[in-house]
Every structure is written in structure tokens, then in C-alpha cells.
Design a protein around this motif. Structure first.
Motif, PDB file in Angstrom:
ATOM      1  N   VAL A 134       7.676 -45.069  -3.776  1.00 21.53           N
ATOM      2  CA  VAL A 134       8.590 -43.424  -3.474  1.00 21.53           C
ATOM      3  C   VAL A 134       8.719 -43.256  -4.559  1.00 21.53           C
ATOM      4  O   VAL A 134       8.448 -41.722  -4.389  1.00 21.53           O
ATOM      5  N   GLN A 135       8.194 -43.207  -5.925  1.00 20.29           N
ATOM      6  CA  GLN A 135       8.754 -42.826  -6.697  1.00 20.29           C
ATOM      7  C   GLN A 135       7.367 -42.172  -7.252  1.00 20.29           C
ATOM      8  O   GLN A 135       7.682 -40.326  -8.182  1.00 20.29           O
ATOM      9  N   VAL A 136       6.755 -42.012  -7.111  1.00 22.00           N
ATOM     10  CA  VAL A 136       4.992 -41.425  -7.335  1.00 22.00           C
ATOM     11  C   VAL A 136       4.565 -40.782  -6.487  1.00 22.00           C
ATOM     12  O   VAL A 136       4.018 -40.069  -5.873  1.00 22.00           O
ATOM     13  N   VAL A 137       4.200 -41.667  -5.430  1.00 22.84           N
ATOM     14  CA  VAL A 137       3.268 -41.473  -3.832  1.00 22.84           C
ATOM     15  C   VAL A 137       3.920 -40.565  -2.737  1.00 22.84           C
ATOM     16  O   VAL A 137       3.344 -39.324  -2.981  1.00 22.84           O
ATOM     17  N   LEU A 138       5.004 -40.628  -3.028  1.00 18.44           N
ATOM     18  CA  LEU A 138       6.090 -39.915  -1.925  1.00 18.44           C
ATOM     19  C   LEU A 138       6.560 -38.807  -2.486  1.00 18.44           C
ATOM     20  O   LEU A 138       6.513 -37.710  -1.741  1.00 18.44           O
ATOM     21  N   SER A 139       7.034 -39.018  -3.327  1.00 24.12           N
ATOM     22  CA  SER A 139       7.390 -36.992  -4.584  1.00 24.12           C
ATOM     23  C   SER A 139       6.531 -36.076  -4.531  1.00 24.12           C
ATOM     24  O   SER A 139       6.426 -35.282  -4.176  1.00 24.12           O
ATOM     25  N   LEU A 140       5.010 -36.924  -4.523  1.00 22.43           N
ATOM     26  CA  LEU A 140       4.078 -35.839  -4.938  1.00 22.43           C
ATOM     27  C   LEU A 140       3.710 -35.578  -3.203  1.00 22.43           C
ATOM     28  O   LEU A 140       3.669 -33.899  -3.128  1.00 22.43           O
ATOM     29  N   PHE A 141       3.631 -36.380  -2.770  1.00 22.25           N
ATOM     30  CA  PHE A 141       3.348 -36.258  -0.926  1.00 22.25           C
ATOM     31  C   PHE A 141       4.432 -34.839  -0.534  1.00 22.25           C
ATOM     32  O   PHE A 141       4.104 -34.405  -0.567  1.00 22.25           O
ATOM     33  N   ALA A 142       5.707 -35.108  -1.196  1.00 25.52           N
ATOM     34  CA  ALA A 142       6.189 -34.169  -0.377  1.00 25.52           C
ATOM     35  C   ALA A 142       6.399 -32.426  -0.790  1.00 25.52           C
ATOM     36  O   ALA A 142       6.773 -31.559  -0.598  1.00 25.52           O
ATOM     37  N   ILE A 143       5.650 -32.651  -2.214  1.00 29.51           N
ATOM     38  CA  ILE A 143       5.323 -31.313  -3.141  1.00 29.51           C
ATOM     39  C   ILE A 143       4.330 -30.656  -2.438  1.00 29.51           C
ATOM     40  O   ILE A 143       4.200 -29.437  -2.171  1.00 29.51           O
ATOM     41  N   LEU A 144       3.551 -31.207  -2.264  1.00 25.77           N
ATOM     42  CA  LEU A 144       2.349 -31.065  -1.336  1.00 25.77           C
ATOM     43  C   LEU A 144       2.815 -31.054   0.221  1.00 25.77           C
ATOM     44  O   LEU A 144       2.193 -29.217   0.070  1.00 25.77           O
ATOM     45  N   PHE A 145       3.166 -30.834   0.980  1.00 28.27           N
ATOM     46  CA  PHE A 145       3.768 -29.854   2.001  1.00 28.27           C
ATOM     47  C   PHE A 145       5.037 -29.028   1.739  1.00 28.27           C
ATOM     48  O   PHE A 145       5.240 -28.107   2.693  1.00 28.27           O
ATOM     49  N   THR A 146       5.588 -29.108   1.052  1.00 29.54           N
ATOM     50  CA  THR A 146       6.375 -27.972   0.415  1.00 29.54           C
ATOM     51  C   THR A 146       6.162 -26.925  -0.012  1.00 29.54           C
ATOM     52  O   THR A 146       6.588 -25.564  -0.372  1.00 29.54           O
ATOM     53  N   PHE A 147       4.958 -26.738  -0.963  1.00 28.44           N
ATOM     54  CA  PHE A 147       4.357 -26.100  -2.053  1.00 28.44           C
ATOM     55  C   PHE A 147       4.851 -24.623  -1.401  1.00 28.44           C
ATOM     56  O   PHE A 147       4.950 -23.932  -2.049  1.00 28.44           O
ATOM     57  N   ASP A 148       4.324 -24.860  -0.256  1.00 27.56           N
ATOM     58  CA  ASP A 148       3.696 -22.907   0.506  1.00 27.56           C
ATOM     59  C   ASP A 148       4.843 -22.821   1.843  1.00 27.56           C
ATOM     60  O   ASP A 148       4.035 -22.307   2.809  1.00 27.56           O
ATOM     61  N   ALA A 149       5.808 -23.215   2.028  1.00 29.67           N
ATOM     62  CA  ALA A 149       6.397 -23.281   2.516  1.00 29.67           C
ATOM     63  C   ALA A 149       6.971 -21.585   2.889  1.00 29.67           C
ATOM     64  O   ALA A 149       7.401 -21.323   4.400  1.00 29.67           O
ATOM     65  N   VAL A 150       7.369 -20.763   1.614  1.00 28.33           N
ATOM     66  CA  VAL A 150       7.668 -19.666   2.105  1.00 28.33           C
ATOM     67  C   VAL A 150       6.787 -18.118   1.611  1.00 28.33           C
ATOM     68  O   VAL A 150       5.744 -18.136   2.534  1.00 28.33           O
ATOM     69  N   ASN A 151       5.933 -19.030   0.193  1.00 27.36           N
ATOM     70  CA  ASN A 151       4.407 -18.042   0.328  1.00 27.36           C
ATOM     71  C   ASN A 151       3.594 -18.508   0.791  1.00 27.36           C
ATOM     72  O   ASN A 151       2.640 -17.048   0.923  1.00 27.36           O
ATOM     73  N   GLY A 152       3.255 -19.408   1.666  1.00 21.88           N
ATOM     74  CA  GLY A 152       2.253 -19.487   2.031  1.00 21.88           C
ATOM     75  C   GLY A 152       2.303 -19.003   3.698  1.00 21.88           C
ATOM     76  O   GLY A 152       0.872 -18.343   4.258  1.00 21.88           O
ATOM     77  N   GLU A 153       4.002 -18.853   4.322  1.00 20.59           N
ATOM     78  CA  GLU A 153       3.419 -17.801   5.058  1.00 20.59           C
ATOM     79  C   GLU A 153       3.532 -16.174   5.481  1.00 20.59           C
ATOM     80  O   GLU A 153       3.102 -15.452   6.271  1.00 20.59           O
ATOM     81  N   ARG A 154       3.968 -15.862   3.390  1.00 21.19           N
ATOM     82  CA  ARG A 154       3.765 -14.774   3.475  1.00 21.19           C
ATOM     83  C   ARG A 154       2.633 -14.495   3.337  1.00 21.19           C
ATOM     84  O   ARG A 154       1.536 -13.226   3.606  1.00 21.19           O
ATOM     85  N   GLU A 155       1.910 -14.989   3.350  1.00 22.26           N
ATOM     86  CA  GLU A 155      -0.250 -14.971   2.456  1.00 22.26           C
ATOM     87  C   GLU A 155      -0.725 -14.649   3.785  1.00 22.26           C
ATOM     88  O   GLU A 155      -1.597 -14.661   4.416  1.00 22.26           O
ATOM     89  N   GLY A 156      -0.003 -15.396   5.204  1.00 17.80           N
ATOM     90  CA  GLY A 156      -0.809 -15.351   6.508  1.00 17.80           C
ATOM     91  C   GLY A 156      -0.191 -13.888   6.880  1.00 17.80           C
ATOM     92  O   GLY A 156      -0.645 -14.278   8.153  1.00 17.80           O
ATOM     93  N   GLY A 157       0.823 -14.053   6.710  1.00 15.71           N
ATOM     94  CA  GLY A 157       1.376 -12.560   7.037  1.00 15.71           C
ATOM     95  C   GLY A 157       2.209 -12.615   8.628  1.00 15.71           C
ATOM     96  O   GLY A 157       3.321 -11.852   8.623  1.00 15.71           O
TER      97      GLY A 157
END
Length: 488
Positions: free
Chosen positions: A127-150
Motif C-alpha cells: 500500500v505504502q509504495v506500490v499503490l501510492s505510486l499507482f494512484a499518482i500514475l492515474f491522476t497526474f494528468d487528470a486535468v492537464n491531460g484533458e487540456r492537452e487533448g482538447g
């Protein structure tokens, strides 16, 4: 409108190729860690039971209560399956007798150092290492990813409040990541039940609290990923920032806090404490032997001028009195040694506690550290595990020595030694041994210290509060920042 946005975010996550890979990886890791933890626990129980039987057999073979000694073992705890904590680092047994102080020794890592190289991968580590990193991988582009995609500008071409959008991003990510990952957790709990691991109501309350704490920790990194995405216009920049912060939270700050505390609060090493104990004990015994020799020579001097028959009669008349006197002196000296050892250990424990409090306070600037400390407290595998057992063993040692001294007197001896000074044979020391094996039916049994749910939960309240504040702060930051975000 909020429900539609949440559904959109859920579909984007669940239909993403990386979700399948993430879910499969987490499921395999969680189930494998629990399965290995179960096997290690069962092996520890078998070793514990075999060691206890061997210890009882060795005690039954003794013929004198004066020299009887026991070994007390630390009982395996089912919660070590999920949270290993310091369970493998501290000792598993301590000798219990009138001569030696209580000290846990023979840890799992000292017996098998190879396992200390890579440590134990348990549920908390995943939980501390793997899941926390996966949470970032899924949300780091939650907003700016959609902006880049239009798509972000297209979404806000409709009358959608920004508060609804950012809330939908958070809730959609939470539902899409947390709920599916509960499946392997529930399967792991089922695995524990199928293997018939002894579990009572306290065990399940602790497991429920640990699961809730894990979800709260995972939620923080989801909110943190959304915050990083809202702060930047480029997904590559937000990923880099989020990764750097993840390294700080998970790897750097916890260790830096402990290292800083070690420099601020100095604690003597175990070798220094043991050296002081050994030196004091040696000096005490040397002084005792000198005084004892002087006393017996003085008693022999009182028999000057007596015939051999008179000397023997005089010895027989006063021998028991002399033996009782020597036994009282020896016990007084042994008490001084024990008191000195207890004082040294108490001082060491206080200084260690001060260092630990400072180290944990500094490391709690990291949510990952707060989560790990809370998990260890809930499972009872935190640093106080060693203190709890040593205190219980010390209390048992007092009971054990009182019982053996009582049995020694009932057997017709006081556990002393016989010292003879003769002009022809010189100075000699001899001891008496009882006949026959010992009856251990009335011997007090060691009771492992109980770690209740209230005792486990109380130290974690501050960690619950810190993780809750961090999660609220991360989401509030993302909320405020997105209100001014340029969607173009």
C-alpha cells in the motif's frame, strides 16, 4: 451533471489499458504477500511450540531448584501476516533465572541475515509504495491531460460549474481505483479464514481499522495527483513533480526524520550498556568473594586451639547458621546487581523513547510515515513490542525466582554453597544438589502481554488526523487552483 461527470471519469479509468495491468499487479502482490505471511506465521507457531516443549523437557531434567533456568519465547501474532513491523528485528526469546537480566535475543534476521537484505514485503509495504505510486500514475494528468487533448475546453463549452468538474475528477478516480482494489484485500482476508488462522474479535477490529487507514492513505495520493495536475499545464511536468514529491514522502522524509533525531538526542549503544553491567557485576562478585573468604577465615580462627573432634562438632553446630548468613549476603549482592541493571536499562529506555518521539514527530511530515506508524501500532508490531514483552518477562522473572527459592527451601536447602578452610586441605567450595527430577506442575507459566484494540487505536489517532488533514488539504488545494485554471 455531477453524476454524468463521475460516470465519464469511471469509464475512462476502467477502460484504460493501464487499469487492467495495475489491478492485476496489485491483486497478485497483495494475495502473494498475505499467502507468504500466512506460511511464515504458521512456521513461527510450529517453531514456538517446539521450542516450548524442548524448554520444559530440559527443565524437567534438572535435579536442583537452585540451578533451574527457563527460556521464555515471544508468541507469534496473527497480525504479523499483514504488518511485519519490527517483528523480525527484535529477539524471540529471553533466559529467565536469578542470575541474568531480561533481554530478548535471537531475532529472525540475526538467525537468517539474508532476509534482512531486502526485508519483508507485507500488505503495508504494498500500500505504502506500490499503490501510492499507482494512484499518482492515474491522476497526474487528470486535468492537464484533458487540456492537452482538447477535451477540457469542449467540456466547459457547456454550463458546467468548475466545482462539479473537480469534484467529479476526485470522486471518479476514487471509485475507479479504491473499490476494485478492495477485491484482492477481501480475497486476502478470505485466505486468512480458509487457513484457519486464530482470529478473535480484536483481530478483526484491527484488520478493519488497518483497511480504513490504507484507504485513507490511498485517497491522499489520489487527491495529491489531482492537485499536481491542476497546478501545471503540462502532464509531463506534473508527472515529474508528483514523482519527486512521492520520493520525498515515501523514501526521504521518514528516514531523514529518524536520522535527525539520532543526531539531536544521543543514546548509548547496547554494547556500552552491557559493558557497564558486566563491569559492575564483576566488581560486585570480586568484592563478595573477598568478603566471604574473610568471613570464613574469621570463623576458622575462632576454632584455633580446638581438637579435630571439637572443630567438626563446632562446624556442625553453626554450619546452617553460616550458610543462611552467606545466602542472605549473596541475595543482597544479587539484588544490587539487578537493581543496577534495571536502572541502566530504564535510563536507556527513556533516552530511546525521547529519541523515538522526536524521530517520529519529524518523520510525520510525510503522510507515508504517518500511515506506516499507524499500521504498526494497530498491528502491535511497533517499537513498543519489545518493551511490552521485556516488561512482562521481568515480572515473570520475579515470580519465577521467588517460586524456585521457595521450592529450594522446601527441598531442605537454601541454595547456598559450602566453604571449608582447612590447614591441610586448604580453601574449598562445594555445593549440594537435590536428588531426583523436579516437579514442574506448580511452576508459574509466562503469560504473553495482551494488546487490546483500545491500546492499538489510541496512538494512531494523531496519524488518522494527519492523514485526514493532508487529504483535505490536497483536495482543497486542487479545488482552489482549478477555479483559476485556464482551460484553453
Amino acid at each position: 451533471m455531477l453524476a454524468i461527470l463521475i460516470q465519464k471519469e469511471l469509464k475512462a479509468i476502467l477502460l484504460s489499458p493501464k487499469f487492467a495491468a495495475t489491478f492485476a499487479t496489485c491483486a497478485v502482490l497483495i494475495l502473494l504477500s498475505i499467502f507468504i505471511g500466512i506460511q511464515d506465521y504458521r512456521a513461527a507457531v510450529r517453531q514456538y511450540e517446539a521450542a516450548q516443549q524442548l524448554n520444559e523437557q530440559e527443565m524437567r531434567e534438572q535435579t536442583s531448584w537452585r540451578v533451574v533456568s527457563s527460556r521464555v519465547y515471544r508468541q507469534p501474532d496473527p497480525l504479523q501476516i499483514l504488518v511485519s513491523g519490527v517483528n523480525n528485528d527484535i529477539g524471540r526469546l529471553s533466559l529467565v533465572n536469578a542470575m541474568e537480566s531480561i533481554k530478548l535475543r535471537n531475532s529472525s534476521y540475526s538467525d537468517d541475515p539474508i532476509f534482512a537484505v531486502f526485508r519483508f514485503i507485507d500488505f503495508v509495504f504494498i500500500v505504502q509504495v506500490v499503490l501510492s505510486l499507482f494512484a499518482i500514475l492515474f491522476t497526474f494528468d487528470a486535468v492537464n491531460g484533458e487540456r492537452e487533448g482538447g477535451t477540457l475546453k469542449l467540456v466547459f463549452s457547456n454550463a458546467i460549474p468548475r466545482t462539479h468538474y473537480i469534484l467529479a475528477k476526485f470522486l471518479g478516480s476514487w471509485l475507479g481505483l479504491v473499490l476494485p482494489l478492495l477485491i484482492p484485500v477481501l480475497l486476502g482476508i478470505l485466505l486468512i479464514m480458509l487457513h484457519r488462522i486464530p482470529a478473535d474479535g480484536v483481530f478483526w477490529l484491527k484488520v478493519a481499522a488497518l483497511t480504513g487507514m490504507s484507504i485513507l492513505f490511498f485517497t491522499f495520493f489520489i487527491a495529491f495527483g489531482v492537485l499536481m495536475s491542476s497546478l501545471t499545464r503540462s502532464s509531463s511536468v506534473s508527472f515529474l513533480l508528483a514523482l519527486v514529491m512521492w520520493v520525498l514522502f515515501v523514501l526521504i522524509i521518514p528516514r531523514a526524520g529518524v536520522m535527525a533525531a539520532g543526531q539531536i538526542v544521543s543514546v548509548p549503544s547496547v554494547a556500552e550498556i552491557e559493558g557497564q553491567q558486566d563491569r559492575f557485576e564483576k566488581e560486585s562478585w570480586d568484592k563478595h568473594m573477598k568478603h566471604m573468604s574473610a568471613r570464613w577465615r574469621s570463623r576458622e580462627a575462632q576454632m584455633e586451639g580446638m581438637s579435630p573432634e571439637q572443630r567438626e562438632a563446632y562446624r556442625d553446630e553453626h554450619e546452617w547458621e553460616w550458610m543462611e548468613e552467606e545466602d542472605q549476603v549473596r541475595k543482597a549482592m544479587q539484588k544490587e546487581i539487578n537493581d543496577f541493571s534495571i536502572k541502566l536499562n530504564e535510563d536507556l529506555r527513556n533516552r530511546k523513547a525521547q529519541q523515538e518521539r522526536l524521530g517520529f514527530t519529524l518523520s510525520r511530515f510525510s503522510p507515508a510515515s504517518a500511515y506506516q506508524l499507524a499500521a504498526m501500532n494497530l498491528a502491535g508490531t511497533e517499537l513498543t513490542l519489545k518493551t511490552r514483552y521485556e516488561d512482562a518477562m521481568q515480572n515473570y522473572r520475579n515470580t519465577f525466582t521467588s517460586f524456585t527459592e521457595k521450592k529450594q527451601k522446601e527441598a531442605g536447602g537454601i541454595g547456598g554453597i559450602r566453604i571449608t578452610v582447612d590447614s591441610e586441605k586448604g580453601f574449598s567450595i562445594s555445593g549440594d544438589r537435590d536428588k531426583g527430577s523436579l516437579d514442574l506442575s506448580e511452576l508459574p507459566r509466562f503469560q504473553a502481554p495482551v494488546h487490546s484494540f483500545a491500546e492499538a487505536l489510541a496512538p494512531t489517532l494523531i496519524d488518522w488526523g494527519l492523514l485526514g488533514l493532508c487529504t483535505i488539504g490536497a483536495f482543497a488545494g486542487a479545488f482552489v487552483v482549478f477555479l483559476r485554471y485556464d482551460v484553453r
